[in-house]
Design an enzyme around this catalytic site. Structure first.
Site, mmCIF file in Angstrom:
data_model
loop_
_atom_site.group_PDB
_atom_site.id
_atom_site.type_symbol
_atom_site.label_atom_id
_atom_site.label_comp_id
_atom_site.label_asym_id
_atom_site.label_seq_id
_atom_site.Cartn_x
_atom_site.Cartn_y
_atom_site.Cartn_z
ATOM 1 N N SER A 29 0.822 -1.218 0.000
ATOM 2 C CA SER A 29 0.000 0.000 0.000
ATOM 3 C C SER A 29 0.850 1.258 0.000
ATOM 4 O O SER A 29 1.725 1.414 0.858
ATOM 5 C CB SER A 29 -0.884 0.051 1.247
ATOM 6 O OG SER A 29 -1.856 -0.926 1.179
ATOM 7 N N HIS A 82 -5.151 -9.309 -1.810
ATOM 8 C CA HIS A 82 -5.277 -9.613 -0.378
ATOM 9 C C HIS A 82 -6.406 -10.614 -0.148
ATOM 10 O O HIS A 82 -7.400 -10.603 -0.879
ATOM 11 C CB HIS A 82 -5.616 -8.342 0.416
ATOM 12 C CG HIS A 82 -4.646 -7.221 0.243
ATOM 13 N ND1 HIS A 82 -4.697 -6.367 -0.826
ATOM 14 C CD2 HIS A 82 -3.605 -6.820 1.006
ATOM 15 C CE1 HIS A 82 -3.714 -5.474 -0.720
ATOM 16 N NE2 HIS A 82 -3.040 -5.727 0.383
ATOM 17 N N MET A 211 -2.041 -7.045 6.862
ATOM 18 C CA MET A 211 -3.060 -7.880 6.220
ATOM 19 C C MET A 211 -2.535 -8.607 4.983
ATOM 20 O O MET A 211 -3.313 -8.968 4.101
ATOM 21 C CB MET A 211 -4.254 -7.001 5.824
ATOM 22 C CG MET A 211 -4.848 -6.199 6.966
ATOM 23 S SD MET A 211 -6.195 -5.167 6.414
ATOM 24 C CE MET A 211 -6.357 -4.033 7.808
ATOM 25 N N SER A 212 -1.226 -8.785 4.889
ATOM 26 C CA SER A 212 -0.685 -9.409 3.664
ATOM 27 C C SER A 212 0.606 -10.160 3.976
ATOM 28 O O SER A 212 0.857 -10.535 5.112
ATOM 29 C CB SER A 212 -0.403 -8.317 2.631
ATOM 30 O OG SER A 212 0.659 -7.478 3.074
ATOM 31 N N HIS A 247 -7.303 4.685 6.953
ATOM 32 C CA HIS A 247 -6.494 4.294 5.795
ATOM 33 C C HIS A 247 -5.745 5.477 5.179
ATOM 34 O O HIS A 247 -4.649 5.301 4.624
ATOM 35 C CB HIS A 247 -7.370 3.607 4.734
ATOM 36 C CG HIS A 247 -6.591 3.110 3.548
ATOM 37 N ND1 HIS A 247 -5.693 2.054 3.637
ATOM 38 C CD2 HIS A 247 -6.540 3.530 2.260
ATOM 39 C CE1 HIS A 247 -5.137 1.850 2.446
ATOM 40 N NE2 HIS A 247 -5.631 2.731 1.594
HETATM 41 N N1 HPA Z 1 -3.114 -3.119 10.930
HETATM 42 C C1 HPA Z 1 -3.178 -3.943 9.864
HETATM 43 N N2 HPA Z 1 -2.734 -3.607 8.665
HETATM 44 C C2 HPA Z 1 -2.181 -2.401 8.525
HETATM 45 C C3 HPA Z 1 -2.077 -1.493 9.590
HETATM 46 C C4 HPA Z 1 -2.569 -1.877 10.868
HETATM 47 O O1 HPA Z 1 -2.510 -1.137 11.859
HETATM 48 N N3 HPA Z 1 -1.477 -0.381 9.101
HETATM 49 C C5 HPA Z 1 -1.221 -0.609 7.782
HETATM 50 N N4 HPA Z 1 -1.659 -1.822 7.441
#
Ligand code: HPA
Length: 272
Positions: A29, A82, A211-212, A247
């Site tokens: 990201s 994802h 998350m990846s 985000h």
């Molecule tokens: N948690 C999960 N995924 C993420 C986070 C987080 O705090 N920040 C960026 N990706």
């Protein structure tokens, strides 16, 4: 279900459009601009690769790039897939097996992550020393694809010790004092973790959550690739600061550190 034939077909489509590669990079990201580092760059859109899934996460373009970097042929995924997008794990990790068929032996996985280690701050870059699969799922579930690797692959050196050392040395060389090392823990998402889950992550030994990356790490180890993982800590994980997560903060911080991030990857690839 993803079949061996499907992986071969995708690999052939990519090879004929943009060629093979020796190093593969998955861009997380907010880090997609790193493709600008490639010389003689060519790309194919995911939607033009027959059978290839399209990334739906914001900030993930959906392009497969190939080009030169310090004399090495490098492919980059601008746009990751994802589990939270609803795709099966064998599909989101298919690009790693495609890379293997295209000649990739060294894989660099990048991501945005939440900092659990309280000595980190937004903008810290964390070299992954290990990972925790907290999803209850595994991309190797189902019949083993013997063409790629064994039924019970070893994960002792999930991230290649020599690549960890190399990346750390390059961080020193370029004077990037924001670079640290640590353990990444995979939560499925797409919601951020709760403060209680973050306390659990800390007890488990995690320095960052995201998350990846873990599914790709498993598949890459299965097929014998060397893996380097680098997280961009974009925020402190839930409950550490007295504020909600958003985000837009993730994208903003990733943007702020992308120059250092790029320098670190450039220097590491040059030294490989
Ligand atoms: N948690 C999960 N995924 C993420 C986070 C987080 O705090 N920040 C960026 N990706």
């Amino acid at each position: 279900m993803v079949t061996y034939e499907k992986i071969v077909n995708c690999a052939e489509a990519i090879r004929s459009a943009v060629g093979g590669a020796e190093i593969g990079v998955v861009l997380g990201s907010g880090l997609g601009d790193y493709v600008e580092a490639l010389e003689d760059a060519r790309y194919i859109d995911y939607k033009d690769i027959p059978g290839f899934p399209v990334s739906t996460a914001p900030g993930h373009e959906g392009r497969w790039w190939t080009g030169k970097l310090h004399g090495k042929t490098v492919c980059m995924m601008q746009g990751r897939l994802h589990a939270y997008e609803g795709y099966d794990l064998d599909l989101i990790t298919m690009p790693i097996r495609i890379m293997k068929l295209l000649g990739v032996e060294t894989l660099i996985l990048t991501n945005a992550a939440g900092g659990v280690n309280e000595t980190f701050k937004p903008g810290t870059l964390m070299i992954l020393t290990d990972c925790i699969n907290f999803s209850g799922k595994n991309p190797l579930t189902g019949p083993n694809m013997d063409e790629f690797g064994p039924r019970f692959p070893d994960m002792t050196y999930a991230y290649a010790p020599e690549l960890i050392d190399l990346c750390e040395k390059q961080a020193e060389k370029i004077g990037a004092d924001c670079v640290r090392k640590g353990v990444y823990m995979w939560f499925n998402g797409p919601c951020y973790e709760t403060p209680a889950e973050i306390r659990l992550a800390r007890v488990c030994g995690a320095d960052a959550v995201g998350m990846s990356t873990v599914p790709e790490t498993i598949i890459a180890n299965h097929c014998g690739m060397k893996v380097l993982g680098v997280s961009c800590i974009t925020n402190m994980a839930a409950g550490i600061l007295n504020q909600k997560l958003d985000h837009s903060e993730v994208v903003e911080v990733a943007n702020r550190v992308k120059a250092t991030f790029r320098q670190l990857l450039d220097a590491t690839i040059e030294a490989m």
